[in-house]
Design a protein around this motif. Sequence first.
Motif, PDB file in Angstrom:
ATOM      1  N   ASP A  35      44.584  -5.752  69.749  1.00  0.00           N
ATOM      2  CA  ASP A  35      45.772  -4.924  70.014  1.00  0.00           C
ATOM      3  C   ASP A  35      46.688  -4.899  68.796  1.00  0.00           C
ATOM      4  N   GLY A  36      46.851  -6.065  68.187  1.00  0.00           N
ATOM      5  CA  GLY A  36      47.731  -6.140  67.027  1.00  0.00           C
ATOM      6  C   GLY A  36      47.178  -5.352  65.852  1.00  0.00           C
ATOM      7  N   LEU A  37      45.856  -5.447  65.652  1.00  0.00           N
ATOM      8  CA  LEU A  37      45.240  -4.687  64.559  1.00  0.00           C
ATOM      9  C   LEU A  37      45.326  -3.189  64.823  1.00  0.00           C
ATOM     10  N   ALA A  38      45.168  -2.802  66.087  1.00  0.00           N
ATOM     11  CA  ALA A  38      45.277  -1.371  66.431  1.00  0.00           C
ATOM     12  C   ALA A  38      46.686  -0.872  66.090  1.00  0.00           C
ATOM     13  N   ALA A  39      47.706  -1.676  66.389  1.00  0.00           N
ATOM     14  CA  ALA A  39      49.087  -1.265  66.091  1.00  0.00           C
ATOM     15  C   ALA A  39      49.300  -1.154  64.583  1.00  0.00           C
ATOM     16  N   GLU A  40      48.727  -2.085  63.818  1.00  0.00           N
ATOM     17  CA  GLU A  40      48.919  -2.018  62.364  1.00  0.00           C
ATOM     18  C   GLU A  40      48.165  -0.826  61.769  1.00  0.00           C
ATOM     19  N   LEU A  41      46.941  -0.600  62.261  1.00  0.00           N
ATOM     20  CA  LEU A  41      46.166   0.546  61.752  1.00  0.00           C
ATOM     21  C   LEU A  41      46.886   1.856  62.069  1.00  0.00           C
ATOM     22  N   ASP A  42      47.445   1.967  63.269  1.00  0.00           N
ATOM     23  CA  ASP A  42      48.211   3.183  63.631  1.00  0.00           C
ATOM     24  C   ASP A  42      49.386   3.381  62.686  1.00  0.00           C
ATOM     25  N   TRP A  43      50.063   2.281  62.401  1.00  0.00           N
ATOM     26  CA  TRP A  43      51.243   2.363  61.530  1.00  0.00           C
ATOM     27  C   TRP A  43      50.835   2.811  60.127  1.00  0.00           C
ATOM     28  N   VAL A  44      49.752   2.272  59.626  1.00  0.00           N
ATOM     29  CA  VAL A  44      49.284   2.665  58.287  1.00  0.00           C
ATOM     30  C   VAL A  44      48.878   4.144  58.299  1.00  0.00           C
ATOM     31  N   ARG A  45      48.235   4.580  59.379  1.00  0.00           N
ATOM     32  CA  ARG A  45      47.844   6.007  59.482  1.00  0.00           C
ATOM     33  C   ARG A  45      49.078   6.903  59.475  1.00  0.00           C
ATOM     34  N   GLU A  46      50.101   6.508  60.241  1.00  0.00           N
ATOM     35  CA  GLU A  46      51.332   7.325  60.300  1.00  0.00           C
ATOM     36  C   GLU A  46      51.987   7.422  58.930  1.00  0.00           C
ATOM     37  N   ARG A  47      51.988   6.303  58.205  1.00  0.00           N
ATOM     38  CA  ARG A  47      52.607   6.321  56.874  1.00  0.00           C
ATOM     39  C   ARG A  47      51.838   7.214  55.908  1.00  0.00           C
ATOM     40  N   ALA A  48      50.515   7.276  56.109  1.00  0.00           N
ATOM     41  CA  ALA A  48      49.677   8.056  55.198  1.00  0.00           C
ATOM     42  C   ALA A  48      49.935   9.550  55.363  1.00  0.00           C
ATOM     43  N   VAL A  49      50.391   9.962  56.530  1.00  0.00           N
ATOM     44  CA  VAL A  49      50.672  11.376  56.788  1.00  0.00           C
ATOM     45  C   VAL A  49      52.112  11.473  57.285  1.00  0.00           C
ATOM     46  N   PRO A  50      53.097  11.374  56.357  1.00  0.00           N
ATOM     47  CA  PRO A  50      54.478  11.313  56.824  1.00  0.00           C
ATOM     48  C   PRO A  50      54.984  12.619  57.415  1.00  0.00           C
TER      49      PRO A  50
END
Length: 327
Positions: free
Chosen positions: A302-317
């Motif tokens: 769950d924690g990794l999923a949240a971090e991966l989502d956050w990195v994805r969001e940052r990649a496409v601001p």
Amino acid sequence: MARALVTGAAGFIGSHLVDALLADGHAVLGVDCFNDNYAAEDKRANLAGANDHDAFELLTGDLVDLDAHRLVEQSDVIFHLAGEPGVRGSWGKRFDRYTHHNVGATQHLLEAMADAGDGKRFVYASSSSVYGDALTLPTREDATPRPLSPYGVTKLAAEHLCVLYGEEQDVNTVALRFFSVYGPRQRPDMAFRRFCEAIVGGRPIEVFGDGRQSRDFTYVADIVAATLAAGFADTPPGRVYNLGGGGSVSVNRALETLAALAGRPLDVRHGERQEGDVADTGADTARARAELGWTPATPLRDGLAAELDWVRERAVPFPRMRSLSAS
Ligand code: NAD
Ligand code: UGA
């Protein structure tokens, strides 16, 4: 409601703690020197939510140069998270930064705490790195610390200062040994942030060594929950607590979980093991569970999923703007 001082407020863990304190209705004074370890704009983004609160104030400066007495006088509880954090970069000439930001800044605050008298609490962000290659896993707080990196030595020195000022100067200190913390806003030098950015950017992942090293990875919201509990708990001065995620996982195993989340095999390359990197960490958290009433609650997936989502969001601001210009 308390008046909280959070040092390192713009950093990874500090900014999450600020958000949680504000959500609980406390007034927060954040201090940060915006060091150049990573982009100042990233740190400002960490505080975007906090800046909307009337109960939040930010002071920019190096703790060693600031009037610590004033900072301490206007606070009920001090969360000292400012520090020079990287394990692997702590050798050679950079060591000066570690002594200054980890040992010097902590002593500066503790002196002010000693002068301020009773009724205030001091929470210090210590580290699993104080253990080095621990002889027993999971490791209890009473194991003999044997740091394996210069960073670990400075974190242990500052922890000893907290214990010393607790026992000899009646400063109400508590030291929390955080174990490899991860989640959204993680520092860009840390493993999961680098792995997620490589996945999102379509680049190879670099593992230092064979990937069999293991860590008791701890999700940032769990660290924040324990830090808050410690800030308001009535424990004897100088007490030390392990804060771990609930079990050790190898880097290879964490990468399998990331591959499952990404939905494809990962391009993993192996480089040299890094000096200062311990083989394994594991936290015995019985003391924190019993005395702080805290339990880590976030499974690694769950924690990794949240971090991966956050990195994805940052990649496409600006996704809407991108799709408009592409059409
Ligand atoms: P971070 O670098 O994201 O945050 C630390 C912040 O402190 C930075 O914004 C920096 O500018 C600030 N700072 C440093 N020295 C300062 C000074 N002298 N005066 C004012 N501000 C200063 O790091 P992080 O990962 O959030 O770590 C926070 C704390 O937790 C550190 O003390 C670190 O040693 C400790 N810790 C972190 C982890 C982890 O896994 N991230 C694990 C164990 C312990
Ligand atoms: C982390 C933090 O960076 C320290 O601030 C903290 O004090 C420490 O945890 C702690 O618990 O005390 P570390 O365990 O090295 O240090 O955390 P990660 O950066 O997440 O690294 C975990 C493992 O992955 C390490 O063995 C590291 O060498 C490896 N790694 C890291 C890679 O294989 N590739 C990378 O690109 C980055």
